[in-house]
Design a protein around this motif. Structure first.
Motif, PDB file in Angstrom:
ATOM      1  N   MET A   1     -21.136   6.612  -0.412  1.00  0.00           N
ATOM      2  CA  MET A   1     -20.172   6.025  -1.698  1.00  0.00           C
ATOM      3  C   MET A   1     -20.277   4.332  -1.299  1.00  0.00           C
ATOM      4  N   SER A   2     -20.183   3.776  -2.567  1.00  0.00           N
ATOM      5  CA  SER A   2     -20.587   2.538  -2.393  1.00  0.00           C
ATOM      6  C   SER A   2     -19.842   1.291  -1.989  1.00  0.00           C
ATOM      7  N   THR A   3     -19.650   0.365  -1.995  1.00  0.00           N
ATOM      8  CA  THR A   3     -18.738  -0.718  -1.312  1.00  0.00           C
ATOM      9  C   THR A   3     -17.586  -0.988  -1.727  1.00  0.00           C
ATOM     10  N   ASP A   4     -18.167  -0.858  -2.756  1.00  0.00           N
ATOM     11  CA  ASP A   4     -16.948  -1.003  -4.404  1.00  0.00           C
ATOM     12  C   ASP A   4     -15.605   0.096  -3.787  1.00  0.00           C
ATOM     13  N   ASP A   5     -16.122   1.192  -3.831  1.00  0.00           N
ATOM     14  CA  ASP A   5     -15.055   2.466  -3.793  1.00  0.00           C
ATOM     15  C   ASP A   5     -14.488   2.631  -2.575  1.00  0.00           C
ATOM     16  N   PHE A   6     -15.456   1.488  -1.148  1.00  0.00           N
ATOM     17  CA  PHE A   6     -14.658   1.019   0.114  1.00  0.00           C
ATOM     18  C   PHE A   6     -13.555   0.732   0.090  1.00  0.00           C
ATOM     19  N   GLN A   7     -13.898  -0.196  -0.991  1.00  0.00           N
ATOM     20  CA  GLN A   7     -12.893  -1.527  -0.370  1.00  0.00           C
ATOM     21  C   GLN A   7     -11.827  -1.318  -1.443  1.00  0.00           C
ATOM     22  N   GLN A   8     -11.551  -0.102  -2.377  1.00  0.00           N
ATOM     23  CA  GLN A   8     -10.784   0.305  -3.417  1.00  0.00           C
ATOM     24  C   GLN A   8      -9.926   1.021  -2.629  1.00  0.00           C
ATOM     25  N   ASP A   9     -10.029   2.613  -1.781  1.00  0.00           N
ATOM     26  CA  ASP A   9      -9.805   3.246  -0.752  1.00  0.00           C
ATOM     27  C   ASP A   9      -9.341   1.419   0.441  1.00  0.00           C
ATOM     28  N   SER A  10      -9.758   1.044   0.886  1.00  0.00           N
ATOM     29  CA  SER A  10      -9.628   0.064   2.054  1.00  0.00           C
ATOM     30  C   SER A  10      -8.083  -0.086   1.473  1.00  0.00           C
ATOM     31  N   ASP A  11      -8.333  -0.886  -0.343  1.00  0.00           N
ATOM     32  CA  ASP A  11      -7.008  -1.693  -0.607  1.00  0.00           C
ATOM     33  C   ASP A  11      -5.662  -0.344  -0.883  1.00  0.00           C
ATOM     34  N   LEU A  12      -6.079   0.390  -1.008  1.00  0.00           N
ATOM     35  CA  LEU A  12      -4.920   1.719  -2.101  1.00  0.00           C
ATOM     36  C   LEU A  12      -4.292   2.347  -0.284  1.00  0.00           C
ATOM     37  N   THR A  13      -5.510   1.851   1.303  1.00  0.00           N
ATOM     38  CA  THR A  13      -4.561   2.686   2.334  1.00  0.00           C
ATOM     39  C   THR A  13      -3.462   1.032   2.190  1.00  0.00           C
ATOM     40  N   ILE A  14      -4.437   0.282   2.484  1.00  0.00           N
ATOM     41  CA  ILE A  14      -3.316  -0.811   2.629  1.00  0.00           C
ATOM     42  C   ILE A  14      -2.132  -1.112   2.155  1.00  0.00           C
ATOM     43  N   SER A  15      -1.601  -0.938   0.629  1.00  0.00           N
ATOM     44  CA  SER A  15      -1.052  -0.888  -0.635  1.00  0.00           C
ATOM     45  C   SER A  15       0.080   0.003   0.268  1.00  0.00           C
ATOM     46  N   TRP A  16      -0.556   1.345   0.472  1.00  0.00           N
ATOM     47  CA  TRP A  16       0.484   2.981   0.618  1.00  0.00           C
ATOM     48  C   TRP A  16       1.238   2.003   1.961  1.00  0.00           C
ATOM     49  N   VAL A  17       0.713   1.374   3.493  1.00  0.00           N
ATOM     50  CA  VAL A  17       1.318   0.980   4.317  1.00  0.00           C
ATOM     51  C   VAL A  17       2.407   0.557   4.141  1.00  0.00           C
ATOM     52  N   SER A  18       1.703  -0.284   3.421  1.00  0.00           N
ATOM     53  CA  SER A  18       3.307  -1.860   2.680  1.00  0.00           C
ATOM     54  C   SER A  18       4.363  -0.943   2.449  1.00  0.00           C
ATOM     55  N   TYR A  19       4.052  -0.052   1.160  1.00  0.00           N
ATOM     56  CA  TYR A  19       4.919   0.689   0.730  1.00  0.00           C
ATOM     57  C   TYR A  19       5.652   1.122   1.546  1.00  0.00           C
ATOM     58  N   VAL A  20       5.108   1.864   2.620  1.00  0.00           N
ATOM     59  CA  VAL A  20       5.997   2.709   3.932  1.00  0.00           C
ATOM     60  C   VAL A  20       7.190   2.542   4.742  1.00  0.00           C
ATOM     61  N   LEU A  21       6.509   0.642   5.455  1.00  0.00           N
ATOM     62  CA  LEU A  21       7.345   0.255   5.707  1.00  0.00           C
ATOM     63  C   LEU A  21       8.112  -0.612   4.669  1.00  0.00           C
ATOM     64  N   HIS A  22       7.586  -0.467   3.459  1.00  0.00           N
ATOM     65  CA  HIS A  22       9.241  -0.927   2.474  1.00  0.00           C
ATOM     66  C   HIS A  22      10.230  -0.244   2.184  1.00  0.00           C
TER      67      HIS A  22
ATOM     68  N   LEU B   1       0.985 -10.526   1.775  1.00  0.00           N
ATOM     69  CA  LEU B   1       0.498 -11.941   1.480  1.00  0.00           C
ATOM     70  C   LEU B   1      -0.531 -11.856   1.902  1.00  0.00           C
ATOM     71  N   VAL B   2      -1.293 -11.739   2.974  1.00  0.00           N
ATOM     72  CA  VAL B   2      -2.637 -12.195   3.267  1.00  0.00           C
ATOM     73  C   VAL B   2      -3.871 -11.248   2.257  1.00  0.00           C
ATOM     74  N   LYS B   3      -3.855  -9.895   1.863  1.00  0.00           N
ATOM     75  CA  LYS B   3      -4.276  -8.982   1.178  1.00  0.00           C
ATOM     76  C   LYS B   3      -4.456  -9.637   0.408  1.00  0.00           C
ATOM     77  N   ARG B   4      -3.245  -9.871  -0.552  1.00  0.00           N
ATOM     78  CA  ARG B   4      -2.943  -9.919  -2.028  1.00  0.00           C
ATOM     79  C   ARG B   4      -3.744 -10.902  -2.433  1.00  0.00           C
ATOM     80  N   GLY B   5      -5.057 -12.091  -2.011  1.00  0.00           N
ATOM     81  CA  GLY B   5      -6.143 -12.696  -2.913  1.00  0.00           C
ATOM     82  C   GLY B   5      -7.470 -11.544  -2.934  1.00  0.00           C
ATOM     83  N   ASP B   6      -7.406 -11.115  -2.180  1.00  0.00           N
ATOM     84  CA  ASP B   6      -8.809  -9.777  -1.811  1.00  0.00           C
ATOM     85  C   ASP B   6      -8.640  -8.882  -2.510  1.00  0.00           C
TER      86      ASP B   6
END
Length: 125
Positions: free
Chosen positions: A1-22, A49-54
């Motif tokens: 798994m490349s660094t980009d793939d890992f970052q995309q998976d991480s971003d997706l997980t963070i997005s899901w956590v945020s959506y579940v909280l919402h 707010l924190v993750k949007r720029g990343d």
């Protein structure tokens, strides 16, 4: 798994956590007596707010979408708050409509995230 793939998976997980909280907040706003939301909403807002720029690519649109949804809902709740003091029913009705709109936006975002689709650009309307 490349660094980009890992970052995309991480971003997706963070997005899901945020959506579940919402989603928990939105369902709590619609169900009478289910107000569990203010603290969870603040946590989700801080995450966005924190993750949007990343976040890069199509997933970035979801972070802005959630932030806009929360800010519009907060503004609408504040604008309709005086109705509660003057007339109970119109205030209650306004908040029910806002809460249903908030729930709809959260579910719509979750569906599009699950499909791998970006949220529409609000400036393109």
């Amino acid at each position: 798994m490349s660094t980009d793939d890992f970052q995309q998976d991480s971003d997706l997980t963070i997005s899901w956590v945020s959506y579940v909280l919402h989603l928990v907040v939105a369902v709590g706003a619609v169900i009478p007596g289910g107000q569990v939301g203010p603290l969870l909403l603040v946590v989700a807002l801080i995450i966005d707010l924190v993750k949007r720029g990343d976040v890069q690519g199509w997933q970035r649109s979801h972070f802005g979408y959630r932030l806009r949804t929360v800010l519009w809902a907060a503004l609408l709740y504040l604008l309709t708050a005086p109705l509660w003091a003057l007339f109970f029913f119109p205030g209650w009705l306004a908040w029910v409509v806002i809460s249903i709109w908030f729930l709809y936006r959260v579910v719509l975002g979750m569906v599009r995230l699950n499909r791998g689709q970006a949220m529409p650009d609000p400036s393109a309307v």
